[in-house]
Write a protein that holds these residues in place. Structure first.
Motif, PDB file in Angstrom:
ATOM      1  N   PHE A 217       0.817  -1.214   0.000  1.00  0.00           N
ATOM      2  CA  PHE A 217       0.000   0.000   0.000  1.00  0.00           C
ATOM      3  C   PHE A 217       0.856   1.273   0.000  1.00  0.00           C
ATOM      4  O   PHE A 217       0.332   2.365  -0.197  1.00  0.00           O
ATOM      5  CB  PHE A 217      -0.939   0.034   1.218  1.00  0.00           C
ATOM      6  N   ALA A 235      -5.265  -1.398 -20.748  1.00  0.00           N
ATOM      7  CA  ALA A 235      -4.916  -1.000 -19.396  1.00  0.00           C
ATOM      8  C   ALA A 235      -4.582   0.484 -19.378  1.00  0.00           C
ATOM      9  O   ALA A 235      -3.978   0.997 -20.308  1.00  0.00           O
ATOM     10  CB  ALA A 235      -3.728  -1.821 -18.910  1.00  0.00           C
ATOM     11  N   LEU A 236      -5.018   1.155 -18.308  1.00  0.00           N
ATOM     12  CA  LEU A 236      -4.694   2.567 -18.150  1.00  0.00           C
ATOM     13  C   LEU A 236      -4.116   2.737 -16.762  1.00  0.00           C
ATOM     14  O   LEU A 236      -4.467   2.013 -15.839  1.00  0.00           O
ATOM     15  CB  LEU A 236      -5.964   3.430 -18.242  1.00  0.00           C
ATOM     16  N   VAL A 237      -3.252   3.720 -16.630  1.00  0.00           N
ATOM     17  CA  VAL A 237      -2.746   3.978 -15.293  1.00  0.00           C
ATOM     18  C   VAL A 237      -2.592   5.471 -15.113  1.00  0.00           C
ATOM     19  O   VAL A 237      -2.191   6.193 -16.028  1.00  0.00           O
ATOM     20  CB  VAL A 237      -1.430   3.192 -15.052  1.00  0.00           C
ATOM     21  N   ALA A 238      -3.024   5.947 -13.947  1.00  0.00           N
ATOM     22  CA  ALA A 238      -2.864   7.351 -13.604  1.00  0.00           C
ATOM     23  C   ALA A 238      -2.368   7.381 -12.167  1.00  0.00           C
ATOM     24  O   ALA A 238      -2.111   6.331 -11.577  1.00  0.00           O
ATOM     25  CB  ALA A 238      -4.189   8.088 -13.749  1.00  0.00           C
ATOM     26  N   GLY A 240      -2.046   6.791  -8.745  1.00  0.00           N
ATOM     27  CA  GLY A 240      -2.750   6.031  -7.721  1.00  0.00           C
ATOM     28  C   GLY A 240      -3.907   5.187  -8.199  1.00  0.00           C
ATOM     29  O   GLY A 240      -4.648   4.651  -7.378  1.00  0.00           O
ATOM     30  N   VAL A 241      -4.084   5.035  -9.474  1.00  0.00           N
ATOM     31  CA  VAL A 241      -5.203   4.213  -9.945  1.00  0.00           C
ATOM     32  C   VAL A 241      -4.837   3.528 -11.255  1.00  0.00           C
ATOM     33  O   VAL A 241      -4.150   4.100 -12.105  1.00  0.00           O
ATOM     34  CB  VAL A 241      -6.490   5.054 -10.102  1.00  0.00           C
ATOM     35  N   ALA A 242      -5.281   2.286 -11.378  1.00  0.00           N
ATOM     36  CA  ALA A 242      -5.050   1.548 -12.617  1.00  0.00           C
ATOM     37  C   ALA A 242      -6.356   0.922 -13.072  1.00  0.00           C
ATOM     38  O   ALA A 242      -7.153   0.473 -12.258  1.00  0.00           O
ATOM     39  CB  ALA A 242      -3.983   0.473 -12.409  1.00  0.00           C
ATOM     40  N   LEU A 244      -7.608  -2.134 -15.088  1.00  0.00           N
ATOM     41  CA  LEU A 244      -6.987  -3.392 -15.469  1.00  0.00           C
ATOM     42  C   LEU A 244      -7.988  -4.316 -16.159  1.00  0.00           C
ATOM     43  O   LEU A 244      -8.851  -4.897 -15.498  1.00  0.00           O
ATOM     44  CB  LEU A 244      -6.435  -4.084 -14.206  1.00  0.00           C
ATOM     45  N   PRO A 245      -7.913  -4.454 -17.457  1.00  0.00           N
ATOM     46  CA  PRO A 245      -8.781  -5.415 -18.132  1.00  0.00           C
ATOM     47  C   PRO A 245      -8.413  -6.835 -17.674  1.00  0.00           C
ATOM     48  O   PRO A 245      -7.237  -7.191 -17.670  1.00  0.00           O
ATOM     49  CB  PRO A 245      -8.456  -5.228 -19.617  1.00  0.00           C
ATOM     50  N   LEU A 246      -9.408  -7.593 -17.274  1.00  0.00           N
ATOM     51  CA  LEU A 246      -9.135  -8.931 -16.750  1.00  0.00           C
ATOM     52  C   LEU A 246      -8.974  -9.931 -17.887  1.00  0.00           C
ATOM     53  O   LEU A 246      -9.347  -9.673 -19.031  1.00  0.00           O
ATOM     54  CB  LEU A 246     -10.265  -9.347 -15.815  1.00  0.00           C
ATOM     55  N   LEU A 252     -10.967  -4.574 -13.583  1.00  0.00           N
ATOM     56  CA  LEU A 252     -10.793  -4.190 -12.193  1.00  0.00           C
ATOM     57  C   LEU A 252     -10.151  -2.812 -12.165  1.00  0.00           C
ATOM     58  O   LEU A 252      -9.110  -2.603 -12.772  1.00  0.00           O
ATOM     59  CB  LEU A 252      -9.898  -5.182 -11.452  1.00  0.00           C
ATOM     60  N   SER A 254      -8.317  -0.452  -9.711  1.00  0.00           N
ATOM     61  CA  SER A 254      -7.631  -0.632  -8.440  1.00  0.00           C
ATOM     62  C   SER A 254      -6.998   0.697  -8.059  1.00  0.00           C
ATOM     63  O   SER A 254      -6.313   1.305  -8.872  1.00  0.00           O
ATOM     64  CB  SER A 254      -6.557  -1.711  -8.617  1.00  0.00           C
ATOM     65  N   LEU A 256      -5.279   3.392  -4.850  1.00  0.00           N
ATOM     66  CA  LEU A 256      -4.727   3.692  -3.538  1.00  0.00           C
ATOM     67  C   LEU A 256      -4.830   5.193  -3.366  1.00  0.00           C
ATOM     68  O   LEU A 256      -4.716   5.937  -4.341  1.00  0.00           O
ATOM     69  CB  LEU A 256      -3.251   3.275  -3.469  1.00  0.00           C
ATOM     70  N   GLN A 294      -0.652  10.517 -15.640  1.00  0.00           N
ATOM     71  CA  GLN A 294       0.743  10.913 -15.763  1.00  0.00           C
ATOM     72  C   GLN A 294       1.262  10.680 -17.164  1.00  0.00           C
ATOM     73  O   GLN A 294       0.874   9.818 -17.854  1.00  0.00           O
ATOM     74  CB  GLN A 294       1.653  10.183 -14.799  1.00  0.00           C
TER      75      GLN A 294
END
Lengths: 294, 265, 224
Positions: A217, A235-238, A240-242, A244-246, A252, A254, A256, A294
């Protein structure tokens, strides 16, 4: 997967206002609630909500079985809110909630306030079992679960979907009240579709040796996930957050975050990205500014 | 302990592991891992989440390998039939027959997929699994490895590791130990290279983790045997652990999208 | 990637597959330029694939793709985890995987070139990865380099001394380099090039196509 008893699923049309409970669920607890101070004995409660399809094709909340401290109120044609009528859960409580969404019906389930998990005698448990029928829609978006210092909690979710079910399931966990060290919580989430696993994951909060690990964490004080049946295209990421294609299908989100507000905004951003990207009808309706890619 | 385990766990096993950092490269880039103490926190978290998961899945694969009768009937369909009718008590399906003809490797591989939310981690796992399978088939030729390659050509790494360990003569618990060690040894080495850390200090760190490795492997093996207590029972892999680490998921996806990277993952 | 790799790692004798050519050498000696030149010259007559091992990023692969000397999909980049020599010598798994992926997707190929990440003089290709290898030096590294030897200079199937056009400027004596190289290499060939002056790298390309012919002659798929 053992499924708790569902009870009869009568298709009684309910009086629409946010009135009282139609039925009281099985309640095997010995103690009673005594108000908000958290000084009560352990409870066992089993609440349930189920929808059915009316003859004219509308959703009817056919069963609404409250069991203090889990009290359910219907707040709209297919909207139900969880209302806490006692503090807790407290250590020793065994709470179960059954959610049954009949094929081609819709249910939105929320809660009026966050859940504060308190210490007590032993471990508390919240077990949510949800079945979502073919072509049915479920949005599960309760307020966060807050882990008060000293609590020991288990949060178990079993989500069984039939093909073409459409789901958005959000879970937020806050590590203690403001400035407080969190108690311990073990959360497990399993979702299957027609028996095939879509997502299985579990984590533990409250182990000081692991919580602050940059692999787990890090500096976050909240963790949250949203499971969606919509499959994001990539998939994307920024920050604190992603998203996620399963592997099988679904997404999902996800996240923090440092606090519950930031967590919610990150999750909502991800939910929106996943739904816009995907082709599911449980698209997130609101609007949020992205948390800053980002 | 079977000496083959030393070969399996050796970082010099030519199976491509040296090019994976397990999230460390991105954690170093963000500053979250910057010295030996922060590396220690990273590795502890990784071991008890991703490592414990990999250990359980590896042990399950080794157990499955030891319980798989070598069927000379190879011609069951390989394509398509991936919809698993799950094995739990549910007796509803019935018609097709309780134990389906479907490969146990496909079922187990599906369970790994469901426990690996981040696509970047799934890809890294399958790449490492495929490379390990290739090496293992030449080093420890065995029909169970051939069977795995036939039904799941690029298996997740824990599956390849469990079956390779079995083919090499190791027990499922030893296989779990190799998986737990693998979960931290690669990232530790990557940190040495990326940060120029004192390699002796980092090895001391790994040495300090040995009790944790033993415990993780024992728990993993317990979980696997609980899910599959006897060869004549259908395995209940759904009951296996599913530990996740949100930060590792984020790091994996950040890494996949990074422009500059030294490691694959 | 996830290509179906079942059983297409070939018999160890290499029957029925392309010649695998390693191109190694120090940073900046012109490996990528040589690979581009080979693609340019041999591309029209041979079916090619290229695997690059960048130290970081996919710069070399991108350079080759931009150069337009080969279809972009025929160029794969492999990350080497800070250790380019490990990826071509000790743990060749990722490179083999990339080579086989290319053969699987575009095969049959005549030639797969594996370009190593720039490294030092000791880096050589494993025989498990490359059937033939070229080691590329450049004159600006000093004319003493061949004398110093090292496995790359000594054992490569072909030693290429590049950037001969710079020799006068850096005071390198090509004669000395040739003599020293011959001393440590025996009969193995040495070629002097300036890819800047001859973008086709004709002499090197001739050597490579001769090796490809010899390979295909001795490693043809047996008639079944």
């Amino acid at each position: 997967m053992p499924s708790p008893p569902t009870g009869p699923t009568g298709s009684i049309a309910l009086p629409e206002p946010a009135g009282g409970d139609v039925r009281t669920g099985e309640r095997a607890g010995r103690g009673t609630a005594d108000g908000g101070l958290g000084r009560r004995r352990a409870m066992r409660a089993h609440a349930a909500v189920a929808t059915s399809l009316s003859v004219d094709g509308r959703t009817v909340v056919g069963r609404l079985a409250s069991a203090p401290p889990l009290t359910l109120r219907q707040t709209g044609p297919y909207t139900v809110h969880l209302v806490s009528t006692a503090a807790g859960p407290l250590g020793g409580d065994r709470l179960a909630l059954d959610v049954d969404v009949a094929p081609r019906t819709t249910l939105e389930l929320g809660s009026v306030a966050s859940t504060l998990v308190l210490p007590g005698e032993g471990e508390s448990e919240m077990l949510i079992t949800a079945r979502v029928g073919a072509g049915a829609t479920l949005r599960f978006t309760p307020e966060p679960t807050v882990l008060a210092a000293g609590c020991r909690h288990r949060l178990i979710v079993r989500l069984a979907l039939e093909p073409d079910a459409s789901v958005l399931w959000r879970e937020e966990i806050v590590f203690g009240r403001y400035g407080e060290e969190p108690g311990r919580c073990h959360a497990r989430f399993d979702a299957t579709c027609a028996g095939r696993p879509l997502i299985r994951q579990e984590f533990t909060v409250g182990d000081p040796a692991l919580d602050t690990s940059p692999a787990v964490f890090g500096a976050a004080r909240c963790v949250g996930t949203t499971f969606l049946t919509a499959t994001a295209k990539e998939a994307l990421v920024a920050d604190g957050v992603a998203v996620l294609p399963l592997a099988a299908s679904g997404t999902l989100v996800s996240a923090l975050a440092g606090d519950a507000v930031e967590l919610r905004s990150r999750l909502k951003w991800g939910e929106k990205a996943a739904s816009v990207d995907g082709d599911d009808c449980v698209a997130y309706g609101g609007r949020t500014g992205g948390p800053g890619i980002q | 302990m079977n000496p083959a385990l030393l070969l399996i766990a050796d970082s010099r096993l030519p199976a491509g592991g040296h090019a994976h950092s397990g999230g460390v490269e991105r954690a170093v880039a963000s500053g979250a891992v910057h010295d030996v103490p922060s590396l220690s926190r990273f590795l502890r978290g990784r071991l008890h989440t991703a490592g414990a998961l990999a250990a359980a899945l590896t042990s399950a694969a080794a157990l499955q390998a030891s319980c798989t009768p070598i069927s000379p009937a190879p011609d069951t369909t390989e394509a398509g039939t991936r919809d698993v009718t799950e094995a739990p008590p549910a007796t509803e399906g019935g018609a097709e027959g309780g134990d389906d003809r479907e490969s146990p490797w496909v079922r187990l591989d599906d369970e790994v997929d469901a426990r690996t939310a981040a696509p970047a981690q799934r890809e890294a796992s399958r790449t490492q699994g495929r490379l390990l399978l290739r090496v293992a088939r030449r080093v420890w030729p065995s029909s169970v490895l051939d069977e795995l390659a036939r039904t799941v050509p690029d298996p997740h790494h824990p599956i390849a590791l469990g079956v390779a360990a079995h083919a090499a003569g190791a027990t499922p618990e030893e296989a779990a130990l190799a998986a737990a060690y693998h979960a931290i040894s690669g990232p530790a080495t990557a940190a040495v290279r990326l940060l120029g850390l004192d390699p002796v200090a980092v090895h001391a760190l790994l040495a300090a983790f040995t009790p944790d490795l033993t415990a993780v492997a024992a728990q993993a093996h317990f979980a696997a045997t609980s899910a599959y207590p006897a060869p004549h029972l259908a395995p209940r892999w759904e009951a296996l652990p599913a530990y996740s680490a949100p930060a590792l998921d984020l790091l994996a996806e950040q890494h996949a999208q990074a422009e500059i990277r030294l490691f694959v993952s | 990637m996830g290509a179906n790799h079942d059983d297409h790692h070939h018999a160890p004798d290499g029957r029925g597959r392309a010649l695998r050519l390693g191109v190694g050498g120090p940073v900046g000696s012109g490996k990528t330029a040589l690979v581009a030149a080979l693609c340019r010259t041999l591309g029209p007559s041979l079916s090619l694939g290229v695997v690059t091992n960048d130290i970081y990023t996919t710069e070399d692969a991108d350079f080759l793709r931009r150069a337009g000397v080969l279809d972009a999909e025929r160029i794969l980049a492999v990350e080497t985890g800070c250790c380019p020599h490990t990826a071509i010598r000790d743990d060749i798994a990722a490179n083999l995987d990339a080579v086989e992926t290319l053969e699987h997707r575009f095969g049959p190929l005549d030639l797969v070139i594996v370009e190593s990440g720039g490294d030092n003089l000791t880096a050589t290709f494993s025989r498990g990865l490359a059937d033939e290898q070229i080691f590329v030096l450049d004159v600006s590294g000093g004319d003493k380099v061949p004398r110093k030897g090292g496995p790359g200079v000594t054992t490569a199937d072909l030693l290429v001394v590049n950037k001969t056009d710079l020799a006068p400027m850096v005071g390198a004596d090509l004669g000395v380099m040739a003599r020293d190289a011959a001393k440590v290499r025996g009969q193995r060939p040495v070629l002097f090039t300036s890819i800047r002056q001859d973008p086709t790298a004709a002499t090197v390309a001739d050597w490579v196509s001769e090796r490809v012919m010899a390979w295909s002659h001795t490693h043809a798929t047996p008639v079944s």
